[in-house]
Design a protein around this motif. Structure first.
Motif, PDB file in Angstrom:
ATOM      1  N   LYS A 577       0.827  -1.199   0.000  1.00  0.00           N
ATOM      2  CA  LYS A 577       0.000   0.000   0.000  1.00  0.00           C
ATOM      3  C   LYS A 577       0.868   1.259   0.000  1.00  0.00           C
ATOM      4  N   ILE A 578       1.928   1.266   0.806  1.00  0.00           N
ATOM      5  CA  ILE A 578       2.818   2.425   0.874  1.00  0.00           C
ATOM      6  C   ILE A 578       3.583   2.589  -0.437  1.00  0.00           C
ATOM      7  N   GLU A 579       4.049   1.486  -1.005  1.00  0.00           N
ATOM      8  CA  GLU A 579       4.747   1.559  -2.297  1.00  0.00           C
ATOM      9  C   GLU A 579       3.834   2.167  -3.363  1.00  0.00           C
ATOM     10  N   ALA A 580       2.571   1.755  -3.377  1.00  0.00           N
ATOM     11  CA  ALA A 580       1.619   2.296  -4.352  1.00  0.00           C
ATOM     12  C   ALA A 580       1.331   3.769  -4.084  1.00  0.00           C
ATOM     13  N   HIS A 581       1.297   4.134  -2.824  1.00  0.00           N
ATOM     14  CA  HIS A 581       1.005   5.518  -2.436  1.00  0.00           C
ATOM     15  C   HIS A 581       2.031   6.484  -3.035  1.00  0.00           C
ATOM     16  N   TYR A 582       3.327   6.089  -3.006  1.00  0.00           N
ATOM     17  CA  TYR A 582       4.389   6.976  -3.466  1.00  0.00           C
ATOM     18  C   TYR A 582       4.863   6.692  -4.887  1.00  0.00           C
ATOM     19  N   ALA A 583       4.316   5.660  -5.527  1.00  0.00           N
ATOM     20  CA  ALA A 583       4.768   5.281  -6.872  1.00  0.00           C
ATOM     21  C   ALA A 583       4.711   6.427  -7.884  1.00  0.00           C
ATOM     22  N   PRO A 584       3.663   7.257  -7.908  1.00  0.00           N
ATOM     23  CA  PRO A 584       3.600   8.329  -8.930  1.00  0.00           C
ATOM     24  C   PRO A 584       4.724   9.351  -8.857  1.00  0.00           C
ATOM     25  N   VAL A 585       5.340   9.523  -7.684  1.00  0.00           N
ATOM     26  CA  VAL A 585       6.394  10.534  -7.557  1.00  0.00           C
ATOM     27  C   VAL A 585       7.776   9.921  -7.360  1.00  0.00           C
ATOM     28  N   MET A 586       7.834   8.615  -7.156  1.00  0.00           N
ATOM     29  CA  MET A 586       9.112   8.004  -6.797  1.00  0.00           C
ATOM     30  C   MET A 586      10.129   8.052  -7.930  1.00  0.00           C
ATOM     31  N   TRP A 587       9.667   8.083  -9.169  1.00  0.00           N
ATOM     32  CA  TRP A 587      10.623   8.150 -10.283  1.00  0.00           C
ATOM     33  C   TRP A 587      11.439   9.434 -10.225  1.00  0.00           C
ATOM     34  N   GLN A 588      10.777  10.551  -9.870  1.00  0.00           N
ATOM     35  CA  GLN A 588      11.479  11.825  -9.760  1.00  0.00           C
ATOM     36  C   GLN A 588      12.407  11.828  -8.552  1.00  0.00           C
ATOM     37  N   VAL A 589      11.951  11.240  -7.447  1.00  0.00           N
ATOM     38  CA  VAL A 589      12.791  11.149  -6.255  1.00  0.00           C
ATOM     39  C   VAL A 589      14.062  10.361  -6.565  1.00  0.00           C
ATOM     40  N   GLN A 590      13.904   9.222  -7.247  1.00  0.00           N
ATOM     41  CA  GLN A 590      15.065   8.403  -7.581  1.00  0.00           C
ATOM     42  C   GLN A 590      16.014   9.142  -8.523  1.00  0.00           C
ATOM     43  N   ALA A 591      15.472   9.922  -9.451  1.00  0.00           N
ATOM     44  CA  ALA A 591      16.318  10.705 -10.352  1.00  0.00           C
ATOM     45  C   ALA A 591      17.124  11.743  -9.574  1.00  0.00           C
ATOM     46  N   ASP A 592      16.476  12.390  -8.598  1.00  0.00           N
ATOM     47  CA  ASP A 592      17.172  13.374  -7.769  1.00  0.00           C
ATOM     48  C   ASP A 592      18.264  12.707  -6.924  1.00  0.00           C
ATOM     49  N   ILE A 593      17.956  11.520  -6.410  1.00  0.00           N
ATOM     50  CA  ILE A 593      18.926  10.778  -5.610  1.00  0.00           C
ATOM     51  C   ILE A 593      20.162  10.445  -6.439  1.00  0.00           C
ATOM     52  N   GLU A 594      19.958  10.025  -7.667  1.00  0.00           N
ATOM     53  CA  GLU A 594      21.083   9.678  -8.530  1.00  0.00           C
ATOM     54  C   GLU A 594      21.967  10.886  -8.796  1.00  0.00           C
ATOM     55  N   GLU A 595      21.369  12.062  -8.936  1.00  0.00           N
ATOM     56  CA  GLU A 595      22.155  13.278  -9.145  1.00  0.00           C
ATOM     57  C   GLU A 595      23.043  13.561  -7.942  1.00  0.00           C
ATOM     58  N   VAL A 596      22.478  13.415  -6.750  1.00  0.00           N
ATOM     59  CA  VAL A 596      23.249  13.654  -5.528  1.00  0.00           C
ATOM     60  C   VAL A 596      24.358  12.614  -5.388  1.00  0.00           C
ATOM     61  N   ARG A 597      24.050  11.372  -5.720  1.00  0.00           N
ATOM     62  CA  ARG A 597      25.052  10.312  -5.573  1.00  0.00           C
ATOM     63  C   ARG A 597      26.250  10.523  -6.494  1.00  0.00           C
ATOM     64  N   LYS A 598      26.049  11.179  -7.620  1.00  0.00           N
ATOM     65  CA  LYS A 598      27.166  11.470  -8.508  1.00  0.00           C
ATOM     66  C   LYS A 598      28.185  12.362  -7.802  1.00  0.00           C
ATOM     67  N   ASP A 599      27.684  13.364  -7.056  1.00  0.00           N
ATOM     68  CA  ASP A 599      28.584  14.225  -6.288  1.00  0.00           C
ATOM     69  C   ASP A 599      29.268  13.442  -5.166  1.00  0.00           C
ATOM     70  N   GLU A 600      28.517  12.536  -4.544  1.00  0.00           N
ATOM     71  CA  GLU A 600      29.073  11.765  -3.433  1.00  0.00           C
ATOM     72  C   GLU A 600      30.133  10.779  -3.904  1.00  0.00           C
ATOM     73  N   GLU A 601      30.097  10.415  -5.170  1.00  0.00           N
ATOM     74  CA  GLU A 601      31.090   9.473  -5.703  1.00  0.00           C
ATOM     75  C   GLU A 601      32.415  10.147  -6.030  1.00  0.00           C
ATOM     76  N   LEU A 602      32.446  11.491  -6.040  1.00  0.00           N
ATOM     77  CA  LEU A 602      33.679  12.231  -6.300  1.00  0.00           C
ATOM     78  C   LEU A 602      34.445  12.367  -4.984  1.00  0.00           C
ATOM     79  N   ILE A 603      35.322  11.416  -4.732  1.00  0.00           N
ATOM     80  CA  ILE A 603      36.041  11.334  -3.463  1.00  0.00           C
ATOM     81  C   ILE A 603      37.189  12.343  -3.432  1.00  0.00           C
ATOM     82  N   LEU A 604      37.313  13.051  -2.321  1.00  0.00           N
ATOM     83  CA  LEU A 604      38.411  13.993  -2.127  1.00  0.00           C
ATOM     84  C   LEU A 604      39.576  13.278  -1.433  1.00  0.00           C
TER      85      LEU A 604
END
Length: 666
Positions: A577-604
């Protein structure tokens, strides 16, 4: 509980630090060598010690008193909004406090149910005695874990010159105890809570103590200060404890626990204490008479008069009166146990003299005849600026030394336990010569907590809220096991049983969603069969329909009998039920997460020279102080501009290019 912070002090430069372990080294008392030594038996210490031991490290837990291990020093509860998320994540990594709460909880309730499931707050009132009993049983029965009751006064630190350089590296090699014993350890985790140079305040009186009835840690506080750590001063407080027999509960508004308690732990289907045996909490409010007593007696309250930045969360009643004049404030009367008469008045933390506390309390409806078991008091103690820590919670200044809990400027059992778990895991991984374990902001609230501490520091005691997480629609309480259990299992911190449970649930969720997506009908037919209204006209799946607020898996099973097995699995049906509740917006959330993870992968690089970068001196100082591990972390440091981040990125790319060229030529 209430909190505030005073100025930070920085004693000496690193070059002036002299190890204070000569007396230990010369002592005739020596003990065995341990892989991990944990100092402190509070919530951070318990999680650190058990995590390290689970991972196979020979672990020693040092505490002032064995019988206070697992003590709930302040409020008799765990969880809440934001804090409940931490509890679920701690459990997903096989931490112990969630399972103990399921045994000792006497009032379970999901907070914030009027909003979406992403911000629900699992919470429970806890029986103090039961919690301490079960936690001590857990600690005593954990393989690879030894316990010793003795205060730690000093650290054993060695200075080692790095090969082919002039760099001197300091490495923690163990501890010295108050009885003169030196205990060697590959790594050390400090979880001292409020004990570092702690002082208790009631009215104008003050005395040295870590908490009521316990001595502070003075020697260890001096060691850390002399080592060059930036040290600040925090204060916290706790209310009086009331005699429940003297309270007129009939006049107050009772609040019952949930009829179907939700366990904290993913491995539990039910809690130990049955719903019918759980007990209520009661709500009352302050009156103008309470405010009058506070305002007329501020001259008798040293703790409130001191120059501080002012508490924002869990403030004392004095602070609330001063900040919000002529208002009535909530007071929750929380039971401390099934068989206890002690009541904890949440919202009435106070450090006035005892007789004035009694007078103030008796001005609250329902408490007119209340008697006190113990007055409220304030505590001041040292904390370490957490920007001096790596995301692993190892200190920058001394290798193999980890800090967790209130010593890092946080408040609350849950925040402490989360840090303890991560510090204990990383201490064990260092022993195994493996890379550090970290949780990113996109992976969990624990990651948000540690990233906030290590990049931004604290100007007041840090408390977790859902608003601190950028991706809270993904970082939900229900899916903490899916996010973190496999990650923890790969590091050896999660048992095979828990891993198999999480993996099985992951399979069931995917299979269930696929099955629901395979069942397609036109919208009018769904509306007819389920007696709901939807504006769409096209064909949609059962999973799409499950997004509707009035549709459950159980209701869908009435239309499609082949879904009955999903409906019978209560946990699975809730998750779907919870997965279905957020399914319509989760694609955008996952896209935003991937953008942030790209920065996190640049190790100093750890040895990056910030002086070679063409940025302002102020930004060089900020970056040198925090020493962020990724470009993403650098971008979150207050005062570091986007332009500086771009220059930093260019510098890193040049360094990588030079390294690759060197490798290709060699």
């Amino acid at each position: 509980m209430w909190h505030s912070v005073r100025s930070v002090r920085h004693v000496g430069k690193l070059s002036k630090f002299h190890c204070r372990w000569c007396s230990c080294r010369n002592s005739v008392k020596h003990s065995a060598h341990y892989d991990v030594i944990v100092i402190g038996g509070g919530h951070a210490g318990c999680e650190a010690a058990t995590a390290a031991a689970r991972m196979g490290a020979n672990t020693l837990l040092l505490t002032h008193k064995v019988h206070t291990i697992g003590e709930m020093s302040c409020n008799p509860s765990f969880g809440g909004i934001g804090k409940g998320h931490l509890m679920k994540e701690i459990d997903a990594l096989d931490g112990v406090c969630a399972r103990i709460c399921d045994k000792a909880g006497i009032h379970f309730k999901i907070l914030n149910k009027r909003k979406g499931p992403a911000v629900w707050g699992p919470r429970a009132q806890i029986d103090r005695e039961l919690y301490r009993h079960y936690m001590q049983d857990e600690i005593m029965s954990t393989p690879n874990l030894s316990i010793k009751a003795v205060p730690v006064e000093d650290l054993i630190v060695e200075e080692q010159k790095q090969s082919n350089t002039d760099v001197i590296k300091r490495i923690c090699k163990g501890v010295c105890t108050s009885d003169g014993t030196s205990i060697l350890g590959h790594t050390v985790v400090i979880t001292t809570g409020t004990f570092l140079r702690g002082e208790i305040y009631i009215g104008l009186e003050r005395w040295a103590a870590g908490r009521h009835g316990d001595q502070p840690s003075i020697g260890l506080a001096k060691t850390l200060e002399e080592a060059g750590f930036k040290v600040g001063r925090l204060k916290t407080g706790t209310p009086a404890r009331l005699n429940g027999k003297s309270i007129c509960f009939e006049r107050l508004q009772g609040h019952q626990a949930d009829t179907a308690p939700t366990p904290f732990s993913f491995v539990n289907n039910t809690v130990q204490i049955k719903p019918e045996d759980q007990i209520p909490c009661y709500l009352t409010h302050t009156t103008p008479e309470v405010e009058k007593i506070v305002l007329e007696n501020l001259h008798l309250n040293t703790h409130v008069k001191e120059d501080t930045n002012g508490p924002r969360y869990c403030p004392s009643i004095e602070s609330k009166v001063l900040r919000f004049k002529h208002r009535s404030h909530q007071v929750w009367l929380e039971p401390e146990g099934l068989n206890s008469d002690v009541i904890y008045p949440q919202g009435l933390s106070c450090t006035l003299p005892e007789h004035l506390q009694r007078d103030l309390i008796r001005k609250v409806p329902g408490l007119e005849n209340a008697t006190l078991f113990r007055p409220g008091y304030g505590v001041e103690y040292d904390f370490i600026d957490p920007r001096q820590l790596k995301p692993s919670l190892e200190t920058h200044l001394i290798s193999n030394l980890y800090l967790a809990g209130q010593i890092n400027g946080t408040t609350g059992y849950e925040e402490a336990a989360a840090q303890g778990l991560v510090a204990g895991m990383n201490a064990a991984l260092r022993v195994q010569d493996k890379p550090s374990f970290t949780i990113g902001r996109t992976e969990g609230y624990i990651g948000v907590l540690i990233d906030d501490l290590t990049t931004q520091g604290v100007t007041e005691p840090y408390r977790m809220f859902t608003s601190r997480a950028e991706f809270r629609l993904y970082l939900r309480p229900d899916n903490a096991d899916q996010r973190l259990t496999i990650k923890g299992f790969q590091e050896g911190c999660v048992t095979d049983h828990r891993y198999q449970m999480a993996a099985s649930m992951a399979t069931k969720i995917v299979t269930g969603i696929d099955l629901l997506n395979s069942m397609v009908m036109s919208t009018p037919k769904w509306c007819q069969k389920l007696n709901i209204h939807m504006s769409k006209k096209e064909k949609i799946s059962a999973f799409d329909v499950l997004h509707h607020k009035d549709v459950t898996v159980e209701k869908l099973a009435q239309v499609y009998p082949e879904l009955q097995h999903l409906a019978e699995d209560t946990d699975l049906s809730k998750r779907l039920k919870i997965e279905a509740h957020y399914a319509p917006v989760m694609w955008q959330v996952q896209a935003d997460i991937e953008e942030v993870r790209k920065d996190e992968e640049l190790i100093l690089p750890e040895d990056l020279d910030y002086r070679s970068i063409n940025i302002s001196e102020e930004m060089r100082e900020r970056l040198s102080q925090v020493r962020p591990t990724t470009i993403g972390a650098a971008s979150r440091i207050p005062g570091v501009t986007p332009a500086a981040v771009v220059l930093l990125l260019r510098q890193v790319r040049k360094k990588i290019a030079r390294h690759r060229k060197h490798v290709s030529m060699s």
